[in-house]
Scaffold this motif. Structure first.
Motif, mmCIF file in Angstrom:
data_model
loop_
_atom_site.group_PDB
_atom_site.id
_atom_site.type_symbol
_atom_site.label_atom_id
_atom_site.label_comp_id
_atom_site.label_asym_id
_atom_site.label_seq_id
_atom_site.Cartn_x
_atom_site.Cartn_y
_atom_site.Cartn_z
ATOM 1 N N LEU A 77 -2.890 5.935 -1.623
ATOM 2 C CA LEU A 77 -2.313 4.592 -1.564
ATOM 3 C C LEU A 77 -3.277 3.737 -0.760
ATOM 4 O O LEU A 77 -3.587 4.047 0.387
ATOM 5 C CB LEU A 77 -0.939 4.605 -0.886
ATOM 6 N N PHE A 78 -3.790 2.684 -1.373
ATOM 7 C CA PHE A 78 -4.701 1.781 -0.687
ATOM 8 C C PHE A 78 -3.900 0.739 0.063
ATOM 9 O O PHE A 78 -2.881 0.261 -0.432
ATOM 10 C CB PHE A 78 -5.632 1.083 -1.695
ATOM 11 N N TYR A 79 -4.359 0.391 1.249
ATOM 12 C CA TYR A 79 -3.743 -0.678 2.037
ATOM 13 C C TYR A 79 -4.720 -1.833 2.137
ATOM 14 O O TYR A 79 -5.889 -1.635 2.453
ATOM 15 C CB TYR A 79 -3.383 -0.194 3.449
ATOM 16 N N TYR A 80 -4.209 -3.023 1.862
ATOM 17 C CA TYR A 80 -4.998 -4.237 2.034
ATOM 18 C C TYR A 80 -4.385 -5.005 3.193
ATOM 19 O O TYR A 80 -3.211 -5.377 3.161
ATOM 20 C CB TYR A 80 -4.957 -5.082 0.755
ATOM 21 N N ARG A 81 -5.174 -5.222 4.250
ATOM 22 C CA ARG A 81 -4.706 -5.956 5.422
ATOM 23 C C ARG A 81 -4.866 -7.453 5.182
ATOM 24 O O ARG A 81 -5.896 -7.906 4.685
ATOM 25 C CB ARG A 81 -5.519 -5.560 6.653
ATOM 26 N N THR A 82 -3.856 -8.205 5.562
ATOM 27 C CA THR A 82 -3.902 -9.651 5.399
ATOM 28 C C THR A 82 -3.158 -10.316 6.544
ATOM 29 O O THR A 82 -2.351 -9.670 7.222
ATOM 30 C CB THR A 82 -3.291 -10.088 4.052
ATOM 31 N N GLU A 83 -3.421 -11.581 6.728
ATOM 32 C CA GLU A 83 -2.680 -12.361 7.719
ATOM 33 C C GLU A 83 -1.540 -13.131 7.071
ATOM 34 O O GLU A 83 -0.763 -13.778 7.768
ATOM 35 C CB GLU A 83 -3.630 -13.309 8.443
ATOM 36 N N ASP A 84 -1.431 -13.075 5.719
ATOM 37 C CA ASP A 84 -0.377 -13.808 5.019
ATOM 38 C C ASP A 84 0.053 -13.045 3.770
ATOM 39 O O ASP A 84 -0.392 -13.341 2.660
ATOM 40 C CB ASP A 84 -0.867 -15.215 4.663
ATOM 41 N N ALA A 85 0.929 -12.055 3.957
ATOM 42 C CA ALA A 85 1.393 -11.231 2.846
ATOM 43 C C ALA A 85 2.126 -12.064 1.797
ATOM 44 O O ALA A 85 2.005 -11.799 0.599
ATOM 45 C CB ALA A 85 2.297 -10.110 3.354
ATOM 46 N N GLN A 86 2.874 -13.074 2.225
ATOM 47 C CA GLN A 86 3.619 -13.886 1.264
ATOM 48 C C GLN A 86 2.671 -14.644 0.332
ATOM 49 O O GLN A 86 2.929 -14.736 -0.874
ATOM 50 C CB GLN A 86 4.552 -14.870 1.983
ATOM 51 N N ALA A 87 1.574 -15.159 0.847
ATOM 52 C CA ALA A 87 0.605 -15.872 0.009
ATOM 53 C C ALA A 87 -0.021 -14.924 -1.020
ATOM 54 O O ALA A 87 -0.192 -15.295 -2.186
ATOM 55 C CB ALA A 87 -0.479 -16.522 0.866
ATOM 56 N N VAL A 88 -0.345 -13.700 -0.607
ATOM 57 C CA VAL A 88 -0.902 -12.723 -1.542
ATOM 58 C C VAL A 88 0.145 -12.362 -2.586
ATOM 59 O O VAL A 88 -0.150 -12.259 -3.782
ATOM 60 C CB VAL A 88 -1.416 -11.472 -0.805
ATOM 61 N N PHE A 89 1.393 -12.185 -2.153
ATOM 62 C CA PHE A 89 2.480 -11.877 -3.090
ATOM 63 C C PHE A 89 2.642 -13.002 -4.111
ATOM 64 O O PHE A 89 2.765 -12.738 -5.314
ATOM 65 C CB PHE A 89 3.790 -11.663 -2.326
ATOM 66 N N ASP A 90 2.619 -14.240 -3.653
ATOM 67 C CA ASP A 90 2.771 -15.380 -4.562
ATOM 68 C C ASP A 90 1.631 -15.420 -5.581
ATOM 69 O O ASP A 90 1.863 -15.682 -6.764
ATOM 70 C CB ASP A 90 2.841 -16.692 -3.778
ATOM 71 N N ARG A 91 0.391 -15.148 -5.152
ATOM 72 C CA ARG A 91 -0.738 -15.099 -6.087
ATOM 73 C C ARG A 91 -0.558 -13.970 -7.085
ATOM 74 O O ARG A 91 -0.795 -14.135 -8.284
ATOM 75 C CB ARG A 91 -2.065 -14.910 -5.337
ATOM 76 N N ALA A 92 -0.138 -12.802 -6.581
ATOM 77 C CA ALA A 92 0.070 -11.644 -7.454
ATOM 78 C C ALA A 92 1.123 -11.952 -8.510
ATOM 79 O O ALA A 92 0.947 -11.642 -9.693
ATOM 80 C CB ALA A 92 0.471 -10.426 -6.622
ATOM 81 N N ARG A 93 2.216 -12.562 -8.107
ATOM 82 C CA ARG A 93 3.282 -12.921 -9.058
ATOM 83 C C ARG A 93 2.754 -13.917 -10.089
ATOM 84 O O ARG A 93 2.999 -13.773 -11.290
ATOM 85 C CB ARG A 93 4.488 -13.494 -8.330
ATOM 86 N N ALA A 94 2.007 -14.923 -9.646
ATOM 87 C CA ALA A 94 1.453 -15.926 -10.563
ATOM 88 C C ALA A 94 0.470 -15.295 -11.550
ATOM 89 O O ALA A 94 0.344 -15.759 -12.689
ATOM 90 C CB ALA A 94 0.781 -17.048 -9.775
ATOM 91 N N MET A 95 -0.220 -14.240 -11.120
ATOM 92 C CA MET A 95 -1.178 -13.542 -11.981
ATOM 93 C C MET A 95 -0.480 -12.601 -12.957
ATOM 94 O O MET A 95 -1.129 -12.043 -13.845
ATOM 95 C CB MET A 95 -2.140 -12.710 -11.121
ATOM 96 N N GLY A 96 0.817 -12.373 -12.766
ATOM 97 C CA GLY A 96 1.535 -11.414 -13.601
ATOM 98 C C GLY A 96 1.263 -9.983 -13.215
ATOM 99 O O GLY A 96 1.376 -9.069 -14.042
ATOM 100 N N ALA A 97 0.909 -9.756 -11.949
ATOM 101 C CA ALA A 97 0.600 -8.409 -11.468
ATOM 102 C C ALA A 97 1.833 -7.508 -11.563
ATOM 103 O O ALA A 97 2.979 -7.974 -11.552
ATOM 104 C CB ALA A 97 0.105 -8.462 -10.023
ATOM 105 N N ASP A 98 1.595 -6.215 -11.636
ATOM 106 C CA ASP A 98 2.646 -5.208 -11.679
ATOM 107 C C ASP A 98 3.164 -4.988 -10.256
ATOM 108 O O ASP A 98 2.640 -4.157 -9.509
ATOM 109 C CB ASP A 98 2.086 -3.913 -12.264
#
Length: 132
Positions: A77-98
């Motif tokens: 399981l890869f972990y990506y560290r970020t200072e804004d998980a919600q922003a990454v989540f919003d981008r992922a959702r907009a991209m149609g990520a799984d």
């Protein structure tokens, strides 16, 4: 400044290097450090190497296995560290990520986390540490 000295950088076997590279660049803001159809080096904002991608013909790398032969990343399981998980989540959702779940508090890690799969099915947890 690029990271130097000992470290650990994963290399993933992917079906389409260019597609996977574009996905990681769009979601995490990495920069292409190599480009091409066979191999990619993805760089972080400090210029350090974060991730390598390799096409399915990987005989030159002992120990690598074909993701078509089983579950990609099984046991990893890869972990990506970020200072804004919600922003990454919003981008992922907009991209149609799984997306496997939504941002939530992981009390053991003291972090806001969510998990998704990349285009090849590799699982990635995005993690934002909570400052105590």
């Amino acid at each position: 400044m690029a990271a130097t000295g000992p470290g650990l950088t994963p290399m993933l076997v992917v079906r389409d290097v260019a597609v996977s590279s574009a996905w990681y660049v769009e979601l995490f803001g990495f920069a292409s450090g190599h480009g091409g159809d066979e191999f990619e080096m993805l760089m972080g904002p400090d210029g350090g190497l974060e991730l390598m991608l390799h096409h399915g013909e990987f005989e030159a790398h002992p120990g690598m296995t074909d993701p078509e032969g089983g579950t990609p990343g099984r046991g990893v399981l890869f972990y990506y560290r970020t200072e804004d998980a919600q922003a990454v989540f919003d981008r992922a959702r907009a991209m149609g990520a799984d997306l496997l779940d939504e941002p939530h508090l992981n009390p053991n890690a003291r972090a806001i986390e969510f998990t998704l799969r990349d285009p090849d099915g590799y699982p990635i947890s995005v993690s934002q540490r909570i400052v105590a």
